[in-house]
Write an enzyme that holds these catalytic residues in place. Structure first.
Site, PDB file in Angstrom:
ATOM      1  N   GLU A  48       0.858  -1.192   0.000  1.00 38.00           N
ATOM      2  CA  GLU A  48       0.000   0.000   0.000  1.00 38.00           C
ATOM      3  C   GLU A  48       0.895   1.243   0.000  1.00 38.00           C
ATOM      4  OE1 GLU A  48      -1.589   0.721   3.898  1.00 38.00           O
ATOM      5  OE2 GLU A  48      -3.313   1.852   3.157  1.00 38.00           O
ATOM      6  N   ASN A 108      -6.865   6.172  -1.784  1.00 38.66           N
ATOM      7  CA  ASN A 108      -5.788   5.237  -1.470  1.00 38.66           C
ATOM      8  C   ASN A 108      -5.992   4.069  -2.425  1.00 38.66           C
ATOM      9  OD1 ASN A 108      -4.037   3.364  -0.381  1.00 38.66           O
ATOM     10  ND2 ASN A 108      -4.519   3.883   1.754  1.00 38.66           N
ATOM     11  N   LYS A 125      -9.417   1.990  -1.924  1.00 39.01           N
ATOM     12  CA  LYS A 125      -9.637   1.447  -0.584  1.00 39.01           C
ATOM     13  C   LYS A 125     -11.023   1.814  -0.040  1.00 39.01           C
ATOM     14  CE  LYS A 125      -7.138   1.259   3.862  1.00 39.01           C
ATOM     15  NZ  LYS A 125      -5.883   1.730   4.528  1.00 39.01           N
ATOM     16  N   GLU A 144      -5.993   8.787   7.627  1.00 44.26           N
ATOM     17  CA  GLU A 144      -6.492   8.349   6.311  1.00 44.26           C
ATOM     18  C   GLU A 144      -7.875   8.914   6.026  1.00 44.26           C
ATOM     19  OE1 GLU A 144      -4.818   3.891   6.592  1.00 44.26           O
ATOM     20  OE2 GLU A 144      -5.720   4.432   4.691  1.00 44.26           O
ATOM     21  N   CYS A 169      -4.937  -2.919   2.947  1.00 41.86           N
ATOM     22  CA  CYS A 169      -4.668  -2.788   4.370  1.00 41.86           C
ATOM     23  C   CYS A 169      -5.858  -3.050   5.294  1.00 41.86           C
ATOM     24  CB  CYS A 169      -4.035  -1.429   4.651  1.00 41.86           C
ATOM     25  SG  CYS A 169      -3.075  -1.485   6.154  1.00 41.86           S
ATOM     26  N   ASN A 194       0.248  -1.045   5.285  1.00 42.59           N
ATOM     27  CA  ASN A 194       1.142  -0.315   6.188  1.00 42.59           C
ATOM     28  C   ASN A 194       0.472  -0.403   7.556  1.00 42.59           C
ATOM     29  OD1 ASN A 194       3.134   2.014   4.645  1.00 42.59           O
ATOM     30  ND2 ASN A 194       1.580   1.014   3.408  1.00 42.59           N
TER      31      ASN A 194
END
Ligand code: ING
Length: 314
Positions: A48, A108, A125, A144, A169, A194
């Site tokens: 990621e 993302n 994401k 995020e 993730c 991550n």
């Protein structure tokens, strides 16, 4: 080997410092790609947000500062040579990066590229963890939900002689991710991550970070008859200890290959996509055994409705 063999490479990255240039990072990605080529890998999966440090760990005041971590083109001037190298080797790849769209939307994102260099598709994401505003009580932020919009689907594609899907993730912690992809026929799910080992809202989970990482991906693989590839950007990155332990998991739920370190490392496994059918056509035969007509709470509700609140019954 009969069936549908594929040699998978998990291209794990160690830390990327905030001031590391994209050129330097792409040199690292290409070094992993060259190793993959020497081992005749068909598909390499990168983490990621693989082009920069994990910047959501900071509260960044200026939009211009934030935008520096994003890509407006993929491939773009810096990443073109990664695409060119992969195509010259005939290796497909999955790359996580921060996407800034022409109309200013931030995602993302992961991109999937076939061995001939063609772009198969992109995934944005869906599950964004963390928080939106600066939270001073935290040792480091996890913003995020400030820097990205959420994606709105779990696409699957015909590629690499099978059906592939992607997740990113935090997606891997939610069973809906794997089930939606498997209902789209996914046989191989590619997941970059991550993962800070310290989980500020409940530090008692820290010592279980490794267990939880493998637990959710092994369960997702087994319960959906899929191969799952989990690829970390790990190690001590800008003072944050991040989980490594990249791995390749079979539809049996078994980890077939995993990283031994927390730096740049290529983890390889020979898989046969036909193995998925051993599970998809038996214990997890969706058409035969699933009961969607009674699963309505899963899509009708966001949170829980307890019996006292009138929930918990048909
Ligand atoms: N990182 C973490 C992850 O889901 C996290 C956030 C860590 C959530 C630990 C819960 C527990 O692996 C990202 N980038 O989603």
């Amino acid at each position: 080997m009969s069936g549908r063999p594929l040699r998978i490479g998990a291209g794990q990255l160690g830390p990327i410092s905030r001031d590391e240039s994209r050129k330097s990072v792409i040199d690292r990605l290409i070094a992993l790609l060259e190793k993959a080529h020497r081992s005749e890998v068909d598909l390499i999966v990168y983490p990621e947000l693989a082009l920069t440090t994990f910047f959501p760990r900071w509260y960044l005041e200026e939009d211009s500062t934030v935008d520096n971590f994003f890509e407006t083109e993929m491939p773009g001037p810096e990443t073109q040579r990664l695409f060119d190298s992969a195509m010259s080797f005939g290796i497909g790849f999955c790359l996580g990066y921060a996407e800034l769209t022409a109309d200013g939307r931030r995602y993302n994102t992961q991109i999937l590229v076939e061995r001939d260099g063609s772009i198969v598709g992109k995934y944005r994401k869906v599950h964004l963890p963390g928080h939106e505003e600066y939270e001073p009580w935290r040792e480091f932020q996890h913003l995020e939900r400030r820097y990205f919009e959420a994606g709105s689907d779990f696409p699957t594609w015909n590629a690499f002689d099978g059906i592939l899907g992607m997740a990113i993730c935090n997606d891997r912690r939610w069973p809906e991710t794997y089930r939606c992809l498997a209902l789209g026929g996914a046989e191989l799910i590619l997941i970059g991550y991550n993962t800070p080992i310290h989980y500020a809202p409940d530090p008692s989970q820290n010592e279980l970070a490794s267990f939880h990482n493998h637990l959710v991906m092994q369960a997702g693989a087994y319960q959906n008859g899929c191969f799952v590839v989990g690829v970390a950007k790990g190690g001590l990155e800008e003072g944050v200890d991040s989980l490594a332990e990249s791995c390749i998991i079979a539809p049996s739920g078994e980890i077939v290959s995993s990283a031994t370190g927390a730096d740049d490392e290529l983890v390889i496994a020979d898989i046969d996509l036909d193995l998925c059918n051993n599970y998809k056509n038996t214990v997890f035969d969706f058409n035969k055994y699933r009961r969607p007509e009674i699963y309505s709470p899963i899509t009708d509700q966001r949170g829980t409705i307890t019996p006292a609140e009138g929930g918990g019954n048909s």
